[in-house]
Design an enzyme around this catalytic site. Structure first.
Site, PDB file in Angstrom:
ATOM      1  N   GLU A 121      -5.465   9.304   4.018  1.00  0.00           N
ATOM      2  CA  GLU A 121      -5.451  10.223   2.875  1.00  0.00           C
ATOM      3  C   GLU A 121      -6.479   9.817   1.817  1.00  0.00           C
ATOM      4  O   GLU A 121      -6.674   8.633   1.549  1.00  0.00           O
ATOM      5  CB  GLU A 121      -4.052  10.244   2.248  1.00  0.00           C
ATOM      6  CG  GLU A 121      -3.017  10.880   3.170  1.00  0.00           C
ATOM      7  CD  GLU A 121      -1.600  10.669   2.694  1.00  0.00           C
ATOM      8  OE1 GLU A 121      -0.910  11.660   2.443  1.00  0.00           O
ATOM      9  OE2 GLU A 121      -1.183   9.508   2.581  1.00  0.00           O
ATOM     10  N   ASP A 204       9.012  15.576   5.083  1.00  0.00           N
ATOM     11  CA  ASP A 204       8.515  14.246   5.458  1.00  0.00           C
ATOM     12  C   ASP A 204       9.390  13.675   6.576  1.00  0.00           C
ATOM     13  O   ASP A 204       9.454  14.256   7.652  1.00  0.00           O
ATOM     14  CB  ASP A 204       8.492  13.364   4.199  1.00  0.00           C
ATOM     15  CG  ASP A 204       7.554  12.177   4.309  1.00  0.00           C
ATOM     16  OD1 ASP A 204       7.407  11.621   5.410  1.00  0.00           O
ATOM     17  OD2 ASP A 204       6.970  11.784   3.288  1.00  0.00           O
TER      18      ASP A 204
END
Length: 299
Positions: A121, A204
């Site tokens: 990320e 998630d």
């Protein structure tokens, strides 16, 4: 529902806490800090966290039938001997993608380790899209790739009859189901069973309870939600005192306690002063349901 109680049991300030797994034999909760590059064990007896530092982002941990643990480390499946603090690589994946790392992983009812990858990320939930894949590590240490084009490979679990595999690719904002063959570990016939609404934010980590209902941690949503995979309905919402809830599992003596990990990466000073427990591990009691013990890796 007023009997639900939430407490922060480990205020470790994890960058990205993830992959909570109850180790019944040791009576401890395992988890990882991905960006902190640590595998951790929290003991309810001592209220202490022990940690082993590793050489790459570590994204999931699982029990191993022969003892100790297996982990996903960078783009490697690896074995971890706890007492010796020894990590041994089992096999590498995504060798052609140096910017990738593993994310969530879990062992299936037959002892195979399922785990998926993603691009590193740039900041939380911002990354190069479609770089990840979903893999299975078999007990003979061979690896199968199920599919690619994944954004953020995340929560996984299996139905109680072992005929359905549940899976989350976070940026699809969907919880998906696949037909699942316990004999071969093959998956197929992908479909969405639940789409998250705006305030639930990003799906998630995930686990299943003994009633066959799914619990999904909502990153940036500050909650875990309970879903009925048959009807696609949300049954319950439990809000936590932190926004970045990352994953959940059941544990404790009878698997009636839920443990929820969280993250603090990407939060500014003001956010952290409002949510000082961000990056902590939370225990939820009084849910009135129990979870399914984790399966150990057979290899």
């Amino acid at each position: 529902m007023s009997s639900v109680k939430i407490e922060c049991v480990a205020s470790e300030g994890f960058g990205i806490g993830e992959s909570p797994v109850w180790d019944e034999k040791e009576g401890v909760l395992l988890c990882v800090d991905i960006t902190g590059k640590k595998v951790c064990r929290w003991s309810p007896l001592t209220q202490q966290v022990q940690a082993i530092s590793v050489d790459a982002p570590v994204s999931s941990v699982a029990l191993r039938k022969s003892g100790d643990y297996v982990i996903t480390l960078g783009t490697r499946f690896a074995a971890l001997k706890w007492k010796e603090q020894l990590v041994t690589t089992i096999i590498h994946v995504d060798k052609d993608k140096p910017n990738n790392r593993f994310n969530d992983g879990k062992v299936d009812p037959a002892g195979r380790y399922f785990a998926g990858t993603m691009a590193e990320e740039i900041r939380p939930a911002v990354l190069e899209r479609h770089q990840g894949s979903l893999y299975t590590l078999f007990s003979d240490h061979s690896v199968v790739k199920h599919f690619d084009q994944v954004d953020i490979s995340n929560g996984l679990d299996w139905s109680l009859d072992h005929k359905t595999f549940f899976y989350i690719d976070s940026l699809s904002y969907s919880v998906d189901a696949f037909d699942y063959d316990i004999q071969t570990g093959k998956i197929g016939n992908r479909r969405s069973i639940y789409r998250l609404v705006k305030e639930e934010s990003i799906p998630d980590g995930m686990c299943i309870d003994t009633e066959g209902k799914l619990w999904v941690a909502c990153y940036d949503g500050g909650r875990v939600i309970r879903l009925d995979p048959e009807t696609g309905k949300r049954l319950q919402t439990v809000k936590l005192p932190v926004d970045k809830t990352t994953s959940c599992c059941f544990g404790g003596k009878d698997y009636s306690e839920m443990y929820v990990t969280s993250a603090r990466d990407g939060m500014d000073k003001e956010g952290l002063s409002r949510q000082p427990q961000a990056g902590g591990v939370f225990k939820i009691t009084g849910l009135g349901v129990k979870g399914v013990p984790p399966y150990p890796f057979a290899g």
